[in-house]
Write a protein that holds these residues in place. Structure first.
Motif, PDB file in Angstrom:
ATOM      1  N   VAL A   2      -2.615   1.794  -6.706  1.00  0.00           N
ATOM      2  CA  VAL A   2      -3.324   1.939  -5.450  1.00  0.00           C
ATOM      3  C   VAL A   2      -2.889   0.875  -4.452  1.00  0.00           C
ATOM      4  O   VAL A   2      -2.553   1.144  -3.328  1.00  0.00           O
ATOM      5  CB  VAL A   2      -4.845   1.873  -5.674  1.00  0.00           C
ATOM      6  CG1 VAL A   2      -5.562   1.796  -4.335  1.00  0.00           C
ATOM      7  CG2 VAL A   2      -5.314   3.104  -6.439  1.00  0.00           C
TER       8      VAL A   2
ATOM      9  N   HIS B 198       0.839  -1.199   0.000  1.00  0.00           N
ATOM     10  CA  HIS B 198       0.000   0.000   0.000  1.00  0.00           C
ATOM     11  C   HIS B 198       0.875   1.252   0.000  1.00  0.00           C
ATOM     12  O   HIS B 198       1.947   1.273   0.618  1.00  0.00           O
ATOM     13  CB  HIS B 198      -0.894   0.031   1.239  1.00  0.00           C
ATOM     14  CG  HIS B 198      -1.738  -1.194   1.405  1.00  0.00           C
ATOM     15  ND1 HIS B 198      -3.085  -1.218   1.140  1.00  0.00           N
ATOM     16  CD2 HIS B 198      -1.424  -2.451   1.818  1.00  0.00           C
ATOM     17  CE1 HIS B 198      -3.563  -2.430   1.385  1.00  0.00           C
ATOM     18  NE2 HIS B 198      -2.578  -3.194   1.788  1.00  0.00           N
ATOM     19  N   ALA B 199       0.407   2.293  -0.642  1.00  0.00           N
ATOM     20  CA  ALA B 199       1.095   3.575  -0.563  1.00  0.00           C
ATOM     21  C   ALA B 199       1.134   4.039   0.889  1.00  0.00           C
ATOM     22  O   ALA B 199       0.217   3.763   1.673  1.00  0.00           O
ATOM     23  CB  ALA B 199       0.369   4.611  -1.419  1.00  0.00           C
TER      24      ALA B 199
ATOM     25  N   GLU C 133       0.561   6.821   2.199  1.00  0.00           N
ATOM     26  CA  GLU C 133      -0.605   7.632   2.544  1.00  0.00           C
ATOM     27  C   GLU C 133      -1.870   6.797   2.747  1.00  0.00           C
ATOM     28  O   GLU C 133      -2.829   7.266   3.366  1.00  0.00           O
ATOM     29  CB  GLU C 133      -0.850   8.681   1.452  1.00  0.00           C
ATOM     30  CG  GLU C 133       0.164   9.813   1.411  1.00  0.00           C
ATOM     31  CD  GLU C 133       1.505   9.390   0.810  1.00  0.00           C
ATOM     32  OE1 GLU C 133       2.470  10.174   0.895  1.00  0.00           O
ATOM     33  OE2 GLU C 133       1.589   8.275   0.239  1.00  0.00           O
ATOM     34  N   ASP C 134      -1.876   5.582   2.251  1.00  0.00           N
ATOM     35  CA  ASP C 134      -3.034   4.688   2.402  1.00  0.00           C
ATOM     36  C   ASP C 134      -2.824   3.707   3.552  1.00  0.00           C
ATOM     37  O   ASP C 134      -3.286   2.563   3.515  1.00  0.00           O
ATOM     38  CB  ASP C 134      -3.277   3.924   1.098  1.00  0.00           C
ATOM     39  CG  ASP C 134      -3.676   4.841  -0.046  1.00  0.00           C
ATOM     40  OD1 ASP C 134      -4.294   5.891   0.214  1.00  0.00           O
ATOM     41  OD2 ASP C 134      -3.343   4.516  -1.199  1.00  0.00           O
TER      42      ASP C 134
ATOM     43  N   LYS D 208       1.713   5.597  -5.713  1.00  0.00           N
ATOM     44  CA  LYS D 208       0.831   6.752  -5.575  1.00  0.00           C
ATOM     45  C   LYS D 208      -0.351   6.393  -4.686  1.00  0.00           C
ATOM     46  O   LYS D 208      -0.861   5.275  -4.723  1.00  0.00           O
ATOM     47  CB  LYS D 208       0.324   7.194  -6.947  1.00  0.00           C
ATOM     48  CG  LYS D 208       1.411   7.691  -7.876  1.00  0.00           C
ATOM     49  CD  LYS D 208       0.839   8.059  -9.233  1.00  0.00           C
ATOM     50  CE  LYS D 208       1.936   8.512 -10.194  1.00  0.00           C
ATOM     51  NZ  LYS D 208       1.394   8.823 -11.540  1.00  0.00           N
ATOM     52  N   SER D 209      -0.785   7.354  -3.893  1.00  0.00           N
ATOM     53  CA  SER D 209      -1.930   7.123  -3.025  1.00  0.00           C
ATOM     54  C   SER D 209      -3.218   7.106  -3.838  1.00  0.00           C
ATOM     55  O   SER D 209      -3.275   7.578  -4.982  1.00  0.00           O
ATOM     56  CB  SER D 209      -2.027   8.217  -1.961  1.00  0.00           C
ATOM     57  OG  SER D 209      -2.332   9.470  -2.562  1.00  0.00           O
ATOM     58  N   LYS D 210      -4.274   6.561  -3.237  1.00  0.00           N
ATOM     59  CA  LYS D 210      -5.558   6.507  -3.927  1.00  0.00           C
ATOM     60  C   LYS D 210      -6.074   7.899  -4.245  1.00  0.00           C
ATOM     61  O   LYS D 210      -6.634   8.137  -5.317  1.00  0.00           O
ATOM     62  CB  LYS D 210      -6.570   5.741  -3.072  1.00  0.00           C
ATOM     63  CG  LYS D 210      -6.263   4.259  -2.947  1.00  0.00           C
ATOM     64  CD  LYS D 210      -7.421   3.483  -2.360  1.00  0.00           C
ATOM     65  CE  LYS D 210      -7.678   3.864  -0.929  1.00  0.00           C
ATOM     66  NZ  LYS D 210      -8.703   2.992  -0.302  1.00  0.00           N
ATOM     67  N   SER D 211      -5.882   8.836  -3.313  1.00  0.00           N
ATOM     68  CA  SER D 211      -6.357  10.198  -3.566  1.00  0.00           C
ATOM     69  C   SER D 211      -5.604  10.849  -4.721  1.00  0.00           C
ATOM     70  O   SER D 211      -6.195  11.573  -5.543  1.00  0.00           O
ATOM     71  CB  SER D 211      -6.216  11.052  -2.305  1.00  0.00           C
ATOM     72  OG  SER D 211      -4.856  11.130  -1.898  1.00  0.00           O
TER      73      SER D 211
END
Length: 389
Positions: free
Chosen positions: A383, A328-329, A331-332, A356-359
């Motif tokens: 993601v 997972h990123a 940020e996630d 990269k994060s999901k956002s």
């Protein structure tokens, strides 16, 4: 002065702001610190999540850092700079590192030089970040403390987790070891493929009764990450001349919030399940304990070099291969922790500093031309990555 090869002045980190649930974790940027004497600064690619982190996050770990702090024991990445007195591994080397003072959930991690290990050319960053805690724990359990021998029987709880997979693989280095385990039914197929002979769903059956049907006298080695009331059960399953080795108290944590009552009950259960030396003598059994964090902080020079030499050799021979559940990123992180708390993971859950994060993916997609299939496919890959091994 430390050797420098990086001009980035900030360090992206996952910070624990106070003891508690996931709401106490947040991403922060802090000034980049110079490596201290004897340390190496690693530009991190991946970092691992372990049960010790969950304990520390709730303030239940014996060597718990005080918030605000950065948790995380293990990282993989690139040697970015050296502290005074350090020349090896060279800058630019792909390495894995054990952060014996925590601090791994960072874009840059400071690691003692003698706990930084060059990765084989065929090892991925994901494997490197998943290797250290699980396999060093399994090595201690089976060989350093367990003295595993040909023909022995072993019971390993949480068989489908990272340590459970490591135990299964390391048992293959000793002939004719019979390995039993406990885990939920949905994970049996994967654990059987890893090398377990028989698995018991602890939620549906009494594992003590089931094990005594299989091994009436018990087993040579019980690997116990449960603690609490299960300590007495696991001692019962240890045969004469056998060893019951405790390396966790997972029964103390059942959710995101710290429960002092739950912890107290677990500790009381541990106490009432304990044995005085005379009882151990009469039963002809041994009880031991392993705390990897303390070992790697105080005694790693007596243990880690040979253990890592063996583990890397077995990796190159194809015996060792970490089971990656998902990546997972950074940020996630909430998704990563939730997967563990929901007991959905089979193997190791990792954080990535490059995904990269999901956002961020959603923002990119809103700017992308409608019908751009390439970008949509890329977002799925960035993601989260779930292992299909």
């Amino acid at each position: 002065m430390a050797e420098e090869s990086n001009d980035n002045g900030s360090n992206r980190r996952l910070v624990l702001t106070g003891y508690g649930g996931l709401e106490k974790l947040q991403i922060e940027n802090r000034p980049l610190r110079e490596p201290r004497q004897g340390d190496i600064r690693i530009k991190v690619e991946n970092c691992g999540i372990n049960f010790a982190d969950a304990m520390a996050r709730q303030g239940l770990y014996r060597i718990n850092p005080k918030p605000p702090c950065v948790l995380g024991y293990e990282v993989s990445g690139i040697v970015e700079s050296h502290g005074i007195g350090v020349t090896q591994p060279p800058i630019g080397t792909r390495v894995m590192g054990f952060c014996n003072n925590f601090g791994g959930w960072s874009e840059y991690a400071l690691v003692p030089a003698d706990l930084v290990f060059p990765m084989p050319d065929n090892m991925s960053f994901e494997d490197g970040a998943a290797l250290l805690v699980n396999y060093l724990t399994a090595y201690l359990l089976l060989f350093t403390f367990g003295n595993l021998r040909e023909g022995n029987t072993v019971l390993c709880h949480m068989a489908a987790g990272g340590v459970g997979h490591a135990v299964a693989q390391l048992c293959k280095t000793v002939p004719n070891v019979t390995l039993y385990g406990t885990c939920s039914t949905s994970k049996h197929e994967d654990a059987l493929a890893a090398g377990y002979k028989k698995l018991i769903d602890y939620r549906k059956a009494d594992y003590v009764k089931e094990m005594l049907l299989l091994e009436p006298d018990g087993v040579n080695l019980v690997l116990d990450p449960l603690g609490g009331a299960d300590s007495k059960k696991n001692y019962r399953l240890t045969k004469p001349f056998g060893k019951h080795i405790v390396y966790g108290i997972s029964t103390a944590i059942t959710g995101e919030k710290r429960s002092v009552i739950r912890l107290a009950r677990t500790l009381v259960s541990n106490t009432t399940a304990g044995k005085d030396p005379l009882s151990l003598m009469n039963d002809n059994k041994m009880i031991g304990g392993i705390h990897l964090g303390i070992i790697m902080k105080e005694y790693h020079k007596e243990f880690a070099p040979q253990a890592m030499a063996d583990i890397i050799r077995w990796y190159n021979e194809g015996i060792v291969k970490p089971k990656i559940d998902s990546v997972h990123a950074l940020e996630d992180f909430t998704d990563a922790f939730q997967r563990i708390h929901d007991r959905k993971n089979v193997g190791k859950v990792l954080l990535s500093l490059s995904l990269k994060s999901k956002s961020a993916i959603i923002q990119e997609e809103t700017k992308a031309p409608i019908g751009d299939k390439t970008d949509q496919k890329g977002s799925e890959e960035n993601v989260v990555y779930e292992s299909k091994e």
